[in-house]
Design a protein around this motif. Sequence first.
Motif, PDB file in Angstrom:
ATOM      1  N   GLY A  75       9.107 -24.366 -15.171  1.00  0.00           N
ATOM      2  CA  GLY A  75       8.734 -22.972 -15.347  1.00  0.00           C
ATOM      3  C   GLY A  75       9.049 -22.399 -16.715  1.00  0.00           C
ATOM      4  O   GLY A  75       8.231 -21.690 -17.310  1.00  0.00           O
ATOM      5  N   ARG A  76      10.200 -22.699 -17.242  1.00  0.00           N
ATOM      6  CA  ARG A  76      10.602 -22.163 -18.553  1.00  0.00           C
ATOM      7  C   ARG A  76       9.651 -22.645 -19.647  1.00  0.00           C
ATOM      8  O   ARG A  76       9.167 -21.872 -20.452  1.00  0.00           O
ATOM      9  CB  ARG A  76      12.053 -22.580 -18.848  1.00  0.00           C
ATOM     10  CG  ARG A  76      12.669 -21.972 -20.036  1.00  0.00           C
ATOM     11  CD  ARG A  76      12.872 -20.478 -20.002  1.00  0.00           C
ATOM     12  NE  ARG A  76      13.651 -19.970 -18.904  1.00  0.00           N
ATOM     13  CZ  ARG A  76      13.507 -18.718 -18.444  1.00  0.00           C
ATOM     14  NH1 ARG A  76      12.658 -17.887 -18.977  1.00  0.00           N
ATOM     15  NH2 ARG A  76      14.229 -18.289 -17.453  1.00  0.00           N
ATOM     16  N   GLU A  77       9.374 -23.953 -19.650  1.00  0.00           N
ATOM     17  CA  GLU A  77       8.442 -24.518 -20.620  1.00  0.00           C
ATOM     18  C   GLU A  77       7.038 -23.922 -20.424  1.00  0.00           C
ATOM     19  O   GLU A  77       6.324 -23.647 -21.388  1.00  0.00           O
ATOM     20  CB  GLU A  77       8.400 -26.041 -20.458  1.00  0.00           C
ATOM     21  CG  GLU A  77       7.447 -26.750 -21.386  1.00  0.00           C
ATOM     22  CD  GLU A  77       7.336 -28.248 -21.089  1.00  0.00           C
ATOM     23  OE1 GLU A  77       6.589 -28.909 -21.827  1.00  0.00           O
ATOM     24  OE2 GLU A  77       7.965 -28.747 -20.137  1.00  0.00           O
ATOM     25  N   GLY A  78       6.650 -23.708 -19.183  1.00  0.00           N
ATOM     26  CA  GLY A  78       5.344 -23.131 -18.885  1.00  0.00           C
ATOM     27  C   GLY A  78       5.184 -21.730 -19.441  1.00  0.00           C
ATOM     28  O   GLY A  78       4.135 -21.386 -19.993  1.00  0.00           O
ATOM     29  N   ILE A  79       6.219 -20.923 -19.322  1.00  0.00           N
ATOM     30  CA  ILE A  79       6.174 -19.564 -19.868  1.00  0.00           C
ATOM     31  C   ILE A  79       6.013 -19.614 -21.381  1.00  0.00           C
ATOM     32  O   ILE A  79       5.176 -18.910 -21.951  1.00  0.00           O
ATOM     33  CB  ILE A  79       7.431 -18.771 -19.461  1.00  0.00           C
ATOM     34  CG1 ILE A  79       7.388 -18.477 -17.963  1.00  0.00           C
ATOM     35  CG2 ILE A  79       7.542 -17.477 -20.271  1.00  0.00           C
ATOM     36  CD1 ILE A  79       8.680 -17.934 -17.398  1.00  0.00           C
ATOM     37  N   GLU A  80       6.802 -20.455 -22.031  1.00  0.00           N
ATOM     38  CA  GLU A  80       6.710 -20.588 -23.490  1.00  0.00           C
ATOM     39  C   GLU A  80       5.311 -21.027 -23.913  1.00  0.00           C
ATOM     40  O   GLU A  80       4.738 -20.481 -24.857  1.00  0.00           O
ATOM     41  CB  GLU A  80       7.756 -21.588 -24.003  1.00  0.00           C
ATOM     42  CG  GLU A  80       9.175 -21.082 -23.892  1.00  0.00           C
ATOM     43  CD  GLU A  80      10.220 -22.151 -24.219  1.00  0.00           C
ATOM     44  OE1 GLU A  80       9.857 -23.197 -24.815  1.00  0.00           O
ATOM     45  OE2 GLU A  80      11.393 -21.938 -23.883  1.00  0.00           O
TER      46      GLU A  80
ATOM     47  N   ASP B 119       2.261 -24.377  -9.998  1.00  0.00           N
ATOM     48  CA  ASP B 119       2.916 -24.886  -8.793  1.00  0.00           C
ATOM     49  C   ASP B 119       4.034 -23.909  -8.446  1.00  0.00           C
ATOM     50  O   ASP B 119       4.538 -23.193  -9.312  1.00  0.00           O
ATOM     51  CB  ASP B 119       3.482 -26.287  -9.068  1.00  0.00           C
ATOM     52  CG  ASP B 119       4.031 -26.962  -7.834  1.00  0.00           C
ATOM     53  OD1 ASP B 119       3.649 -26.580  -6.703  1.00  0.00           O
ATOM     54  OD2 ASP B 119       4.848 -27.890  -7.985  1.00  0.00           O
ATOM     55  N   ILE B 120       4.446 -23.863  -7.210  1.00  0.00           N
ATOM     56  CA  ILE B 120       5.523 -22.955  -6.802  1.00  0.00           C
ATOM     57  C   ILE B 120       6.877 -23.650  -6.862  1.00  0.00           C
ATOM     58  O   ILE B 120       7.853 -23.098  -7.340  1.00  0.00           O
ATOM     59  CB  ILE B 120       5.285 -22.418  -5.369  1.00  0.00           C
ATOM     60  CG1 ILE B 120       3.960 -21.671  -5.296  1.00  0.00           C
ATOM     61  CG2 ILE B 120       6.440 -21.519  -4.931  1.00  0.00           C
ATOM     62  CD1 ILE B 120       3.826 -20.511  -6.254  1.00  0.00           C
TER      63      ILE B 120
ATOM     64  N   ALA C 161       9.148 -16.796  -9.822  1.00  0.00           N
ATOM     65  CA  ALA C 161       9.813 -16.232 -11.005  1.00  0.00           C
ATOM     66  C   ALA C 161       8.931 -16.368 -12.246  1.00  0.00           C
ATOM     67  O   ALA C 161       8.887 -15.466 -13.083  1.00  0.00           O
ATOM     68  CB  ALA C 161      11.162 -16.918 -11.226  1.00  0.00           C
ATOM     69  N   VAL C 162       8.220 -17.482 -12.364  1.00  0.00           N
ATOM     70  CA  VAL C 162       7.327 -17.685 -13.506  1.00  0.00           C
ATOM     71  C   VAL C 162       6.224 -16.629 -13.498  1.00  0.00           C
ATOM     72  O   VAL C 162       5.965 -15.973 -14.513  1.00  0.00           O
ATOM     73  CB  VAL C 162       6.717 -19.107 -13.491  1.00  0.00           C
ATOM     74  CG1 VAL C 162       5.633 -19.241 -14.551  1.00  0.00           C
ATOM     75  CG2 VAL C 162       7.797 -20.156 -13.683  1.00  0.00           C
TER      76      VAL C 162
ATOM     77  N   GLY D  91       2.987 -16.150   5.138  1.00  0.00           N
ATOM     78  CA  GLY D  91       3.653 -15.298   4.154  1.00  0.00           C
ATOM     79  C   GLY D  91       3.738 -15.878   2.756  1.00  0.00           C
ATOM     80  O   GLY D  91       3.981 -15.141   1.803  1.00  0.00           O
ATOM     81  N   ASP D  92       3.558 -17.192   2.601  1.00  0.00           N
ATOM     82  CA  ASP D  92       3.664 -17.808   1.265  1.00  0.00           C
ATOM     83  C   ASP D  92       2.583 -17.275   0.321  1.00  0.00           C
ATOM     84  O   ASP D  92       2.861 -16.955  -0.827  1.00  0.00           O
ATOM     85  CB  ASP D  92       3.577 -19.330   1.348  1.00  0.00           C
ATOM     86  CG  ASP D  92       4.833 -19.962   1.908  1.00  0.00           C
ATOM     87  OD1 ASP D  92       5.909 -19.342   1.815  1.00  0.00           O
ATOM     88  OD2 ASP D  92       4.735 -21.086   2.441  1.00  0.00           O
ATOM     89  N   ARG D  93       1.367 -17.194   0.801  1.00  0.00           N
ATOM     90  CA  ARG D  93       0.266 -16.694  -0.024  1.00  0.00           C
ATOM     91  C   ARG D  93       0.554 -15.264  -0.489  1.00  0.00           C
ATOM     92  O   ARG D  93       0.427 -14.943  -1.668  1.00  0.00           O
ATOM     93  CB  ARG D  93      -1.039 -16.749   0.760  1.00  0.00           C
ATOM     94  CG  ARG D  93      -2.227 -16.207   0.003  1.00  0.00           C
ATOM     95  CD  ARG D  93      -3.475 -16.153   0.919  1.00  0.00           C
ATOM     96  NE  ARG D  93      -4.610 -15.711   0.170  1.00  0.00           N
ATOM     97  CZ  ARG D  93      -5.526 -16.491  -0.362  1.00  0.00           C
ATOM     98  NH1 ARG D  93      -5.444 -17.799  -0.211  1.00  0.00           N
ATOM     99  NH2 ARG D  93      -6.534 -15.994  -1.031  1.00  0.00           N
ATOM    100  N   GLU D  94       0.948 -14.427   0.442  1.00  0.00           N
ATOM    101  CA  GLU D  94       1.227 -13.031   0.122  1.00  0.00           C
ATOM    102  C   GLU D  94       2.385 -12.907  -0.857  1.00  0.00           C
ATOM    103  O   GLU D  94       2.368 -12.075  -1.763  1.00  0.00           O
ATOM    104  CB  GLU D  94       1.532 -12.242   1.398  1.00  0.00           C
ATOM    105  CG  GLU D  94       0.346 -12.087   2.326  1.00  0.00           C
ATOM    106  CD  GLU D  94      -0.020 -13.334   3.117  1.00  0.00           C
ATOM    107  OE1 GLU D  94       0.807 -14.296   3.186  1.00  0.00           O
ATOM    108  OE2 GLU D  94      -1.146 -13.387   3.643  1.00  0.00           O
ATOM    109  N   ARG D  95       3.382 -13.759  -0.699  1.00  0.00           N
ATOM    110  CA  ARG D  95       4.563 -13.698  -1.570  1.00  0.00           C
ATOM    111  C   ARG D  95       4.219 -14.049  -3.015  1.00  0.00           C
ATOM    112  O   ARG D  95       4.663 -13.380  -3.939  1.00  0.00           O
ATOM    113  CB  ARG D  95       5.657 -14.631  -1.036  1.00  0.00           C
ATOM    114  CG  ARG D  95       6.944 -14.531  -1.803  1.00  0.00           C
ATOM    115  CD  ARG D  95       8.053 -15.326  -1.128  1.00  0.00           C
ATOM    116  NE  ARG D  95       9.200 -15.380  -2.026  1.00  0.00           N
ATOM    117  CZ  ARG D  95      10.049 -16.372  -2.090  1.00  0.00           C
ATOM    118  NH1 ARG D  95       9.924 -17.414  -1.293  1.00  0.00           N
ATOM    119  NH2 ARG D  95      11.053 -16.339  -2.937  1.00  0.00           N
ATOM    120  N   ILE D  96       3.406 -15.087  -3.242  1.00  0.00           N
ATOM    121  CA  ILE D  96       3.069 -15.464  -4.613  1.00  0.00           C
ATOM    122  C   ILE D  96       2.111 -14.450  -5.229  1.00  0.00           C
ATOM    123  O   ILE D  96       2.194 -14.148  -6.415  1.00  0.00           O
ATOM    124  CB  ILE D  96       2.526 -16.917  -4.718  1.00  0.00           C
ATOM    125  CG1 ILE D  96       2.423 -17.355  -6.190  1.00  0.00           C
ATOM    126  CG2 ILE D  96       1.192 -17.079  -4.021  1.00  0.00           C
ATOM    127  CD1 ILE D  96       3.689 -17.351  -6.984  1.00  0.00           C
TER     128      ILE D  96
END
Length: 129
Positions: A35-40, A53-54, A63-64, A89-94
């Motif tokens: 995730g960190r690398e993805g944000i950058e 991906d979750i 978080a990403v 609930g997973d779909r709604e959460r993301i």
Amino acid sequence: MNNTLLIIEDNEQNFYMMRFLLEKKGFTVIGAENGREGIEMALHNKPLAILLDIQLPEMDGYAVAAELKQHDEMDDVPIIAVTSYAMVGDRERILAAGATGYIEKPIDPETFVSEIIEYLPRDWSDKEK
């Protein structure tokens, strides 16, 4: 026109399959394993869309997505969750965390690219490829 897609995925086989299908359709694909690398990479490259991906190391997809949505320059970049999280609930959460769309794994190679194209900005056209 920008045709770069960022895949944030830690599973090498999943990444390879998505990259193969998307490159075959003419997209340029870049990838991040966490995730960190993805944000950058997202902030540096401003891709056409992000496939997220979750379940990721260091920082999960929720978080990403939430962090990316805090950056104004990412407002028009669709974030598409591509995940095996398929419980109630997973779909709604993301989506609440900031994702634009949701595609369940395992992906269907026959429909995957067309599903991704549905989330791309209206001014993008795959006819340019």
